[in-house]
Enzyme design. Structure first.
Site, short mmCIF file in Angstrom:
data_model
loop_
_atom_site.label_atom_id
_atom_site.label_comp_id
_atom_site.label_asym_id
_atom_site.label_seq_id
_atom_site.Cartn_x
_atom_site.Cartn_y
_atom_site.Cartn_z
CG ASP A 1 -1.57 17.07 -16.47
OD1 ASP A 1 -1.09 17.53 -15.30
OD2 ASP A 1 -2.12 16.02 -16.71
CB ILE A 2 1.51 20.96 -13.29
CG1 ILE A 2 2.85 21.56 -12.91
CG2 ILE A 2 1.14 19.75 -12.00
CD1 ILE A 2 2.59 22.76 -11.82
N GLY B 1 -6.71 16.23 -6.64
CA GLY B 1 -6.52 17.39 -7.10
C GLY B 1 -5.12 17.09 -7.99
CB VAL B 2 -2.35 19.75 -8.58
CG1 VAL B 2 -1.92 20.37 -7.55
CG2 VAL B 2 -1.29 19.87 -9.85
CG ASP B 3 -1.03 15.85 -3.20
OD1 ASP B 3 0.30 15.53 -3.57
OD2 ASP B 3 -1.32 15.55 -1.93
CB THR C 1 -7.48 28.08 -6.67
OG1 THR C 1 -6.70 27.41 -7.48
CG2 THR C 1 -6.48 29.46 -6.18
N GLY C 2 -7.93 25.01 -5.14
CA GLY C 2 -8.93 23.81 -5.51
C GLY C 2 -9.89 23.50 -4.22
CB VAL C 3 -10.15 20.44 -2.12
CG1 VAL C 3 -10.49 19.62 -3.10
CG2 VAL C 3 -8.60 20.21 -1.63
CE1 TYR C 4 -6.58 21.33 1.96
CE2 TYR C 4 -4.22 22.62 1.62
CZ TYR C 4 -5.06 21.36 2.02
OH TYR C 4 -4.34 20.37 2.49
P1 ADP Z 1 -5.20 22.71 -2.78
O1 ADP Z 1 -5.63 21.77 -1.87
O2 ADP Z 1 -3.84 23.50 -2.88
O3 ADP Z 1 -6.28 23.67 -3.23
P2 ADP Z 1 -5.88 21.32 -5.30
O4 ADP Z 1 -5.14 20.33 -6.11
O5 ADP Z 1 -7.31 20.87 -5.15
O6 ADP Z 1 -4.84 21.87 -4.38
O7 ADP Z 1 -5.89 22.62 -6.48
C1 ADP Z 1 -4.89 23.44 -6.77
C2 ADP Z 1 -5.05 23.78 -8.22
O8 ADP Z 1 -4.52 22.68 -8.92
C3 ADP Z 1 -6.54 24.10 -8.60
O9 ADP Z 1 -6.52 25.12 -9.23
C4 ADP Z 1 -6.62 22.59 -9.83
O10 ADP Z 1 -7.71 23.13 -10.44
C5 ADP Z 1 -5.17 22.79 -9.91
N1 ADP Z 1 -5.14 21.23 -10.60
C6 ADP Z 1 -5.78 20.01 -10.59
N2 ADP Z 1 -4.99 19.19 -11.25
C7 ADP Z 1 -4.23 19.72 -11.83
C8 ADP Z 1 -3.11 19.13 -12.76
N3 ADP Z 1 -3.12 18.25 -13.28
N4 ADP Z 1 -2.05 20.15 -13.15
C9 ADP Z 1 -2.25 21.53 -12.91
N5 ADP Z 1 -3.28 22.02 -12.09
C10 ADP Z 1 -4.01 21.20 -11.51
#
Ligand code: ADP
Length: 320
Positions: A16-17, A38-40, A125-128
């Site tokens: 987890d970042i 997601g990560v945001d 690589t998540g919702v995008y």
């Molecule tokens: P995007 O809209 O750029 O695709 P996302 O947040 O949906 O952004 O996904 C980007 C990446 O971040 C995905 O690979 C997702 O699995 C990853 N991600 C989601 N939560 C976390 C976290 N807490 N720490 C690190 N990476 C995460």
């Protein structure tokens, strides 16, 4: 052989970042900068409302660009927000360029702010929905290119992978030696006892300028496969020069571990010159043409293919 695949500054972890204690973590934000899924979402939740306030003052960020804030309550000192491309919103090439821009612009911002340790998520690589393998190639190329231009700028760049499949891709690229035994064990398990594809070598024209020869060819000619080599798409010809570079991975030579179903070590004699060519033909990832494999075998072949591509990509400019 002392062979360096990649810059020792680069590494990957699964996790987890928001837990990273780096000078900066990178946020895969959206253009509003006002938080999302997601990560945001995870970063905003962990950093607290101060981060949202700062983002609001900045007022937004264009795709491919990057902006910086404090880290709020995060262990990381700063957050660099970048907006990745939405897959299919542009052409694949444009999306790759925008994703490259993200990595470049984040690192430029980090450099300007004298930040030495940076943690990246797998942007887009998540919702995008940017395909993960392609995204990893883009990310690694972009970062290595930046490091080649600014070799002393950073102490550590860490790809923080939340998902297992992303983690494996970065491991394959950055720690290829660690991945080989795992892949080999899987290959041996999945392909155990599976006979080679029934290839009628007499029908195998390969390429116009090759003819086949040798006892292997004769043996294979005895079975009844009706296809042609052209039906195995994107066949991968491993030049002899690459063989020696990969052989060091294993004292026996990794090449011996590819089951005959996945690749064929073949000899071809060039018509005219009579020159002997040796190489590996590899049935690859075009799903629609994969008649040779079960789903489990396909998945193993896909991982194997990713490993070859990523390792080869890292080898090609191993100096940076
Ligand atoms: P995007 O809209 O750029 O695709 P996302 O947040 O949906 O952004 O996904 C980007 C990446 O971040 C995905 O690979 C997702 O699995 C990853 N991600 C989601 N939560 C976390 C976290 N807490 N720490 C690190 N990476 C995460």
């Amino acid at each position: 052989m002392n062979f360096q695949f990649t810059n020792p500054i680069l590494s990957c972890v699964r996790g987890d970042i928001t837990q990273m204690k780096t000078d900066a973590i990178v946020n895969a934000a959206n253009t509003s900068l006002l938080g999302g899924s997601g990560v945001d979402g995870a970063i905003h939740r962990a950093a607290g409302p101060e981060l949202l306030h700062e983002c609001r003052l900045i007022g937004g960020c264009k795709t491919g660009k990057a902006v910086i804030t404090t880290g709020g309550k995060l262990p990381a000192k700063r957050v660099i927000h970048t907006v990745g491309p939405v897959w299919r919103a542009e052409t694949a090439d444009q999306a790759a360029q925008l994703l490259t821009d993200c990595y470049f612009n984040v690192l430029s911002v980090a450099l300007e702010n004298n930040l030495k340790t940076i943690a990246f998520p797998n942007i887009s690589t998540g919702v995008y929905h940017f395909p993960k393998f392609d995204a990893s190639l883009v990310a690694l190329r972009a970062v290595r290119e930046f490091l080649a231009a600014y070799p002393d700028a950073f102490e550590q760049i860490i790809f923080v992978c939340y998902e297992a499949d992303n983690y494996e891709l970065y491991q394959m690229a950055l720690e290829p030696l660690a991945v080989v035994p795992i892949l080999r064990a899987e290959i041996e398990r999945v392909f155990d006892g599976v006979p080679p594809p029934k290839v009628n070598w007499k029908q195998a024209t390969l390429r116009d300028d090759y003819i086949s020869s040798g006892p292997e060819w004769e043996k294979a000619a005895a079975n009844g496969w009706k296809g042609r080599w052209q039906d195995i798409p994107d066949a991968y010809f491993w030049e002899p020069t690459y063989q020696s570079e990969f052989n060091f991975l294993d004292p026996d030579g990794v090449l011996f571990y590819y089951p005959a179903c996945m690749v064929r070590h073949l000899r071809a004699v060039e018509q005219g010159s009579g020159q002997l060519h040796e190489g590996l033909w590899f049935a690859t990832q075009r799903e629609d043409r994969w008649t040779l494999f079960t789903p489990e075998q396909k998945s193993t072949v896909q991982r194997f293919w990713n490993w070859i591509k990523l390792s080869q990509d890292m080898l090609l400019d191993a100096d940076c």
